[in-house]
Design an enzyme around this catalytic site. Structure first.
Site, PDB file in Angstrom:
ATOM      1  N   TYR A   1     -77.891 -53.272 -23.369  1.00 18.94           N
ATOM      2  CA  TYR A   1     -76.718 -53.617 -24.177  1.00 18.94           C
ATOM      3  C   TYR A   1     -75.410 -53.532 -23.368  1.00 18.94           C
ATOM      4  O   TYR A   1     -74.335 -53.380 -23.954  1.00 18.94           O
ATOM      5  CB  TYR A   1     -76.647 -52.705 -25.402  1.00 18.94           C
ATOM      6  CG  TYR A   1     -77.595 -53.124 -26.524  1.00 18.94           C
ATOM      7  CD1 TYR A   1     -77.630 -54.441 -26.987  1.00 18.94           C
ATOM      8  CD2 TYR A   1     -78.433 -52.195 -27.138  1.00 18.94           C
ATOM      9  CE1 TYR A   1     -78.481 -54.831 -28.016  1.00 18.94           C
ATOM     10  CE2 TYR A   1     -79.290 -52.575 -28.172  1.00 18.94           C
ATOM     11  CZ  TYR A   1     -79.304 -53.898 -28.605  1.00 18.94           C
ATOM     12  OH  TYR A   1     -80.131 -54.269 -29.627  1.00 18.94           O
TER      13      TYR A   1
ATOM     14  N   HIS B   1     -84.089 -57.875 -32.310  1.00 13.84           N
ATOM     15  CA  HIS B   1     -83.192 -58.387 -31.281  1.00 13.84           C
ATOM     16  C   HIS B   1     -83.874 -59.585 -30.623  1.00 13.84           C
ATOM     17  O   HIS B   1     -85.086 -59.573 -30.420  1.00 13.84           O
ATOM     18  CB  HIS B   1     -82.910 -57.325 -30.208  1.00 13.84           C
ATOM     19  CG  HIS B   1     -82.244 -57.892 -28.989  1.00 13.84           C
ATOM     20  ND1 HIS B   1     -80.877 -58.058 -28.920  1.00 13.84           N
ATOM     21  CD2 HIS B   1     -82.759 -58.388 -27.835  1.00 13.84           C
ATOM     22  CE1 HIS B   1     -80.590 -58.625 -27.749  1.00 13.84           C
ATOM     23  NE2 HIS B   1     -81.711 -58.828 -27.072  1.00 13.84           N
TER      24      HIS B   1
HETATM   25  P1  CMP Z   1     -78.461 -57.369 -31.344  1.00 16.12           P
HETATM   26  O1  CMP Z   1     -78.856 -58.782 -31.487  1.00 16.12           O
HETATM   27  O2  CMP Z   1     -79.505 -56.388 -30.970  1.00 16.12           O
HETATM   28  O3  CMP Z   1     -77.281 -57.274 -30.277  1.00 16.12           O
HETATM   29  C1  CMP Z   1     -76.248 -56.338 -30.319  1.00 16.12           C
HETATM   30  C2  CMP Z   1     -76.319 -55.496 -31.563  1.00 16.12           C
HETATM   31  O4  CMP Z   1     -75.153 -54.797 -31.865  1.00 16.12           O
HETATM   32  C3  CMP Z   1     -76.543 -56.390 -32.750  1.00 16.12           C
HETATM   33  O5  CMP Z   1     -77.834 -56.900 -32.729  1.00 16.12           O
HETATM   34  C4  CMP Z   1     -76.203 -55.456 -33.904  1.00 16.12           C
HETATM   35  O6  CMP Z   1     -77.327 -54.733 -34.367  1.00 16.12           O
HETATM   36  C5  CMP Z   1     -75.242 -54.486 -33.243  1.00 16.12           C
HETATM   37  N1  CMP Z   1     -73.912 -54.610 -33.835  1.00 16.12           N
HETATM   38  C6  CMP Z   1     -73.117 -55.691 -33.832  1.00 16.12           C
HETATM   39  N2  CMP Z   1     -71.970 -55.414 -34.481  1.00 16.12           N
HETATM   40  C7  CMP Z   1     -72.055 -54.122 -34.893  1.00 16.12           C
HETATM   41  C8  CMP Z   1     -71.200 -53.270 -35.620  1.00 16.12           C
HETATM   42  N3  CMP Z   1     -70.006 -53.690 -36.050  1.00 16.12           N
HETATM   43  N4  CMP Z   1     -71.619 -52.010 -35.870  1.00 16.12           N
HETATM   44  C9  CMP Z   1     -72.829 -51.585 -35.418  1.00 16.12           C
HETATM   45  N5  CMP Z   1     -73.694 -52.365 -34.721  1.00 16.12           N
HETATM   46  C10 CMP Z   1     -73.307 -53.616 -34.481  1.00 16.12           C
END
Ligand code: CMP
Length: 143
Positions: free
Chosen positions: A49, A115
């Site tokens: 991430y 994801h």
């Molecule tokens: P993912 O596709 O795994 O990629 C990044 C992740 O960040 C996303 O899915 C969400 O689960 C997480 N995410 C995005 N915005 C927020 C937020 N405002 N608060 C918490 N988690 C977030």
């Protein structure tokens, strides 16, 4: 053939959604070329991430993704990166259409079940972070 990295997050594993999610991609017509149930280390979470490092939710995101087992997968098929993203639905489940994975099974953005890589560059990077080459099946050599 195009490949993507998909991962059932700790909330999806805990809610016994691995089978449902695998089934959706299998019945769509994609091929599973690698999979493992695993715990993500802090280091791997921060690498995976990395692009979100400056976001206010980064700490929460890393804490959540390391909180329990995930089911990491590599899927292969025509346009699998974009099609898998469509099948997952919008990142925030409140915007995800019905019949998508997040639309059907999730409520909050932090716990959004799955994801998936968002581009071919991300797919290559994420597959490399989670899998060794020997862990991926090359069906073209088997058929
Ligand atoms: P993912 O596709 O795994 O990629 C990044 C992740 O960040 C996303 O899915 C969400 O689960 C997480 N995410 C995005 N915005 C927020 C937020 N405002 N608060 C918490 N988690 C977030």
């Amino acid at each position: 053939m195009e490949k993507t990295f998909l991962m059932v997050k700790p909330d999806g594993v805990q809610r016994n959604l691995i089978g449902e999610i695998v089934s959706r991609f299998e019945t769509k017509g994609f091929n599973l070329v690698g999979a493992k149930l695993m715990l993500i280390t802090q280091e791997l979470a921060e690498q995976h991430y990395g692009e979100h490092k400056e976001r206010p939710f980064f700490g929460e995101l890393v804490e959540f993704i390391t909180s329990g087992p995930v089911f990491a997968m590599v899927w292969e098929g025509e346009n699998v990166i974009a099609t898998a993203r469509q099948m997952m639905g919008a990142t925030n489940p409140k915007d995800a259409a019905a019949a998508t994975i997040r639309g059907d099974f999730a409520v909050t953005v932090g716990k959004n079940i799955i994801h998936g890589s968002d581009s071919s560059e991300s797919a290559e990077r994420e597959i490399g972070l989670f899998f060794n080459k020997e862990e991926l099946v090359d069906y073209s050599k088997l058929m």
